[in-house]
Design an enzyme around this catalytic site. Sequence first.
Site, PDB file in Angstrom:
ATOM      1  N   GLY A  78      -5.958   5.738   1.811  1.00 21.21           N
ATOM      2  CA  GLY A  78      -5.648   7.168   1.831  1.00 21.21           C
ATOM      3  C   GLY A  78      -4.851   7.446   0.575  1.00 21.21           C
ATOM      4  CG  HIS A  79      -5.839   6.289  -2.809  1.00 24.26           C
ATOM      5  ND1 HIS A  79      -6.531   5.578  -3.753  1.00 24.26           N
ATOM      6  CD2 HIS A  79      -5.343   5.365  -1.951  1.00 24.26           C
ATOM      7  CE1 HIS A  79      -6.455   4.281  -3.472  1.00 24.26           C
ATOM      8  NE2 HIS A  79      -5.750   4.130  -2.377  1.00 24.26           N
ATOM      9  CB  THR A  80      -1.637  11.802  -1.319  1.00 23.96           C
ATOM     10  OG1 THR A  80      -1.705  11.053  -0.119  1.00 23.96           O
ATOM     11  CG2 THR A  80      -1.415  13.269  -1.015  1.00 23.96           C
TER      12      THR A  80
ATOM     13  CB  THR B 299      -3.926   5.771  10.689  1.00 25.11           C
ATOM     14  OG1 THR B 299      -2.754   5.250  10.047  1.00 25.11           O
ATOM     15  CG2 THR B 299      -5.133   4.969  10.254  1.00 25.11           C
ATOM     16  N   GLY B 300      -1.991   8.540  10.103  1.00 20.59           N
ATOM     17  CA  GLY B 300      -0.847   9.284  10.631  1.00 20.59           C
ATOM     18  C   GLY B 300       0.254   8.398  11.195  1.00 20.59           C
ATOM     19  NE  ARG B 301      -1.728   2.725  11.456  1.00 21.84           N
ATOM     20  CZ  ARG B 301      -2.198   1.511  11.179  1.00 21.84           C
ATOM     21  NH1 ARG B 301      -1.993   0.521  12.014  1.00 21.84           N
ATOM     22  NH2 ARG B 301      -2.851   1.282  10.062  1.00 21.84           N
TER      23      ARG B 301
ATOM     24  N   GLY C 136       8.445  13.098  -7.958  1.00 19.51           N
ATOM     25  CA  GLY C 136       7.929  14.082  -7.003  1.00 19.51           C
ATOM     26  C   GLY C 136       6.436  13.857  -6.858  1.00 19.51           C
TER      27      GLY C 136
ATOM     28  CE  LYS D  89      -3.234   1.753  -3.553  1.00 16.10           C
ATOM     29  NZ  LYS D  89      -2.083   1.801  -2.629  1.00 16.10           N
TER      30      LYS D  89
ATOM     31  NE  ARG E 196     -24.135 -16.029   3.450  1.00 19.65           N
ATOM     32  CZ  ARG E 196     -24.084 -17.334   3.603  1.00 19.65           C
ATOM     33  NH1 ARG E 196     -24.802 -18.106   2.832  1.00 19.65           N
ATOM     34  NH2 ARG E 196     -23.308 -17.868   4.531  1.00 19.65           N
TER      35      ARG E 196
ATOM     36  N   GLY F 179       0.812  -1.221   0.000  1.00 17.08           N
ATOM     37  CA  GLY F 179       0.000   0.000   0.000  1.00 17.08           C
ATOM     38  C   GLY F 179       0.837   1.259   0.000  1.00 17.08           C
ATOM     39  CG  ASP F 180       0.228   3.921   2.220  1.00 21.64           C
ATOM     40  OD1 ASP F 180      -0.926   4.270   1.898  1.00 21.64           O
ATOM     41  OD2 ASP F 180       0.515   3.461   3.334  1.00 21.64           O
TER      42      ASP F 180
HETATM   43  P1  GDP Z   1      -1.570   5.526  -2.281  1.00 24.80           P
HETATM   44  O1  GDP Z   1      -2.282   5.066  -1.070  1.00 24.80           O
HETATM   45  O2  GDP Z   1      -0.957   4.397  -3.062  1.00 24.80           O
HETATM   46  O3  GDP Z   1      -2.387   6.420  -3.156  1.00 24.80           O
HETATM   47  O4  GDP Z   1      -0.337   6.417  -1.763  1.00 24.80           O
HETATM   48  P2  GDP Z   1      -0.386   7.534  -0.605  1.00 24.80           P
HETATM   49  O5  GDP Z   1      -1.031   8.727  -1.153  1.00 24.80           O
HETATM   50  O6  GDP Z   1      -0.909   6.964   0.661  1.00 24.80           O
HETATM   51  O7  GDP Z   1       1.157   7.752  -0.351  1.00 24.80           O
HETATM   52  C1  GDP Z   1       2.008   8.129  -1.385  1.00 24.80           C
HETATM   53  C2  GDP Z   1       2.688   9.452  -0.983  1.00 24.80           C
HETATM   54  O8  GDP Z   1       3.767   9.697  -1.855  1.00 24.80           O
HETATM   55  C3  GDP Z   1       1.769  10.654  -1.135  1.00 24.80           C
HETATM   56  O9  GDP Z   1       2.110  11.582  -0.158  1.00 24.80           O
HETATM   57  C4  GDP Z   1       2.097  11.182  -2.519  1.00 24.80           C
HETATM   58  O10 GDP Z   1       1.853  12.567  -2.653  1.00 24.80           O
HETATM   59  C5  GDP Z   1       3.567  10.896  -2.585  1.00 24.80           C
HETATM   60  N1  GDP Z   1       4.100  10.610  -3.928  1.00 24.80           N
HETATM   61  C6  GDP Z   1       3.537   9.919  -4.937  1.00 24.80           C
HETATM   62  N2  GDP Z   1       4.406   9.794  -5.959  1.00 24.80           N
HETATM   63  C7  GDP Z   1       5.542  10.416  -5.583  1.00 24.80           C
HETATM   64  C8  GDP Z   1       6.830  10.580  -6.187  1.00 24.80           C
HETATM   65  O11 GDP Z   1       7.100  10.133  -7.294  1.00 24.80           O
HETATM   66  N3  GDP Z   1       7.755  11.263  -5.440  1.00 24.80           N
HETATM   67  C9  GDP Z   1       7.504  11.749  -4.184  1.00 24.80           C
HETATM   68  N4  GDP Z   1       8.469  12.380  -3.546  1.00 24.80           N
HETATM   69  N5  GDP Z   1       6.304  11.601  -3.605  1.00 24.80           N
HETATM   70  C10 GDP Z   1       5.354  10.924  -4.283  1.00 24.80           C
HETATM   71  P1  IMO Z   2      -3.920   2.563   0.530  1.00 27.64           P
HETATM   72  O1  IMO Z   2      -5.059   2.364  -0.439  1.00 27.64           O
HETATM   73  C1  IMO Z   2      -1.420   0.866   3.648  1.00 27.64           C
HETATM   74  C2  IMO Z   2      -3.304  -2.096   6.254  1.00 27.64           C
HETATM   75  C3  IMO Z   2      -3.467  -1.740   7.706  1.00 27.64           C
HETATM   76  C4  IMO Z   2      -3.334  -3.118   8.324  1.00 27.64           C
HETATM   77  C5  IMO Z   2      -4.059  -4.015   7.322  1.00 27.64           C
HETATM   78  C6  IMO Z   2      -5.498  -4.313   7.671  1.00 27.64           C
HETATM   79  O2  IMO Z   2      -3.771   3.963   0.997  1.00 27.64           O
HETATM   80  O3  IMO Z   2      -2.660   1.974  -0.018  1.00 27.64           O
HETATM   81  P2  IMO Z   2      -7.736  -2.877   7.592  1.00 27.64           P
HETATM   82  O4  IMO Z   2      -8.101  -1.602   8.270  1.00 27.64           O
HETATM   83  O5  IMO Z   2      -7.790  -2.812   6.106  1.00 27.64           O
HETATM   84  O6  IMO Z   2      -8.464  -4.062   8.134  1.00 27.64           O
HETATM   85  O7  IMO Z   2      -6.188  -3.120   8.012  1.00 27.64           O
HETATM   86  O8  IMO Z   2      -4.010  -3.313   6.090  1.00 27.64           O
HETATM   87  N1  IMO Z   2      -3.889  -1.115   5.303  1.00 27.64           N
HETATM   88  C7  IMO Z   2      -3.163  -0.285   4.562  1.00 27.64           C
HETATM   89  N2  IMO Z   2      -1.833  -0.046   4.538  1.00 27.64           N
HETATM   90  N3  IMO Z   2      -2.226   1.501   2.777  1.00 27.64           N
HETATM   91  C8  IMO Z   2      -3.555   1.243   2.767  1.00 27.64           C
HETATM   92  O9  IMO Z   2      -4.385   1.754   1.843  1.00 27.64           O
HETATM   93  C9  IMO Z   2      -4.090   0.362   3.717  1.00 27.64           C
HETATM   94  N4  IMO Z   2      -5.333  -0.084   4.004  1.00 27.64           N
HETATM   95  C10 IMO Z   2      -5.189  -0.990   4.963  1.00 27.64           C
HETATM   96  O10 IMO Z   2      -2.448  -0.866   8.132  1.00 27.64           O
HETATM   97  O11 IMO Z   2      -1.990  -3.518   8.352  1.00 27.64           O
HETATM   98 MG    MG Z   3      -2.338   5.413   0.999  1.00 27.76          MG
END
Ligand code: GDP
Ligand code: IMO
Ligand code: MG
Length: 426
Positions: A40-42, A301-303, A415, A16, A142, A12-13
């Site tokens: 959490g998609h930024t 979640t800020g973790r 970036g 996407k 169900r 994750g993160d």
């Molecule tokens: P997602 O959950 O897959 O959508 O990703 P998140 O948004 O949780 O975390 C990705 C973080 O990386 C966000 O703060 C984005 O703004 C940042 N980000 C995405 N692509 C890039 C990149 O190529 N370079 C940098 N420095 N930051 C990026």
């Molecule tokens: P995005 O879409 C990173 C992780 C949680 C935990 C496990 C199960 O932003 O990539 P849940 O609440 O789904 O039952 O938690 O999955 N988790 C993520 N980790 N990015 C996420 O979403 C996540 N969604 C859930 O931290 O380990």
């Molecule tokens: Mg995320």
Amino acid sequence: MSATVVVGTQWGDEGKGKFTDLIAAEMSMVVRYQGGHNAGHTLVVNGESFALQLIPSGVLYPHVLPLIGNGVVVDPRVLLTEMDMLNSRGVSTDRLRVSGNAHLILPYHQELDALHERHLGKNKIGTTKRGIGPAYADRAMRVGLRVQDLLDEDIFEKKLNAALEHHNMVLTRVFNRLPIEASKIMDEYLGECAPRLAPHIADSVSLIHEELEAGRQVLLEGAQATFLDLDHGTYPFVTSSNPIAGGACPGAGIGPRHIDRVIGIAKAYVTRVGAGPFPTELFDDTGDFLVDVGHEYGTNTGRRRRPGWLDLVMLRFASRVNSLSELAITKLDVFDQLETIKVCVAYDVDGERHEQLPYHQSLLHRATPIYQEFPGWQCDITGITERSDLPAEAETYLAFIEEQVGVPIGMVGVGPGRQQVLHFSS
Ligand code: GDP
Ligand code: IMO
Ligand code: MG
């Protein structure tokens, strides 16, 4: 007929949201197919940052119809808050549609999520405590309530009472908590949420197929990632849905032949939030460096996210289970100051070399990464717009990933901004 999937290849993160937003420019519809507000998609556009949890990352474009598919679990209160947030920042959510078949997250799901985690103690999963697991469990049992139930008070009430009968027994007798009152939920969900959401509730499957039949482009936005997949991830340290590309079929109501492009998003390193095995995890200064420079704190979640080197064993597996057609590598710029970059090419488990993911999870727990080292480029790449301007060391690193995973790299993020991307023609 053409659907593209954006899928996370790690934990994750990966970025996407950023790539969904970027690609959505050419799409007419962006669909979330699983997960809920655990995501959490930024998106960063013109220096302005948007953190989305439930609403598809195509929402910023007026020409895109954002659709929450049937496979998503929806907390209507969170959805309305997110709509309000976007509206207050000048982004219209008028076109947003939510599948009537999507399941609802109810207050007891959230409470049960937190209680289960507490009960697990040191073995906890580290969930986001958003009620995701309990909501999907009710769906499988169900006894879930669906978004369409918001449109029929009688059915809503009947189903709610049936669900509460069971859940209140668990809350009071197992966890020694107070029972949850149906009337409070009815007031909130039917009284406050339903009237506002009603115009957005739709037959999502028909909407998607009308789009595909008209020859328009549909983008399916995965949340979470391959290694958090309920079936293919590091169980039990996973989420409760199927983020893998194939999950888009049940989660959106399309067949596999509708999907002709699968973009795997991979961070140039790896992070993980929550518990579970992580072979390339770093506990040293380099790990702190990646967290600091990459701002690796949960959007949601800020973790603090656990950092580690890129793991090609994971990417080979992600390529297989998602049938990746291309990779998008994000956050390459985070390496700018590093002298040396490591990549895990295989695992050593009890003296045996594994280039493919060992199927038995206990092996993953004691896998020692075998690294290949690369020299860093030690210059700022955040302003680069052409592949040809990348330092040779960065090219070497990327070419190595392509060769090892066997999947071409289509895009590279340098970036967080929408424009900070290099397009690789394959
Ligand atoms: P997602 O959950 O897959 O959508 O990703 P998140 O948004 O949780 O975390 C990705 C973080 O990386 C966000 O703060 C984005 O703004 C940042 N980000 C995405 N692509 C890039 C990149 O190529 N370079 C940098 N420095 N930051 C990026
Ligand atoms: P995005 O879409 C990173 C992780 C949680 C935990 C496990 C199960 O932003 O990539 P849940 O609440 O789904 O039952 O938690 O999955 N988790 C993520 N980790 N990015 C996420 O979403 C996540 N969604 C859930 O931290 O380990
Ligand atoms: Mg995320």
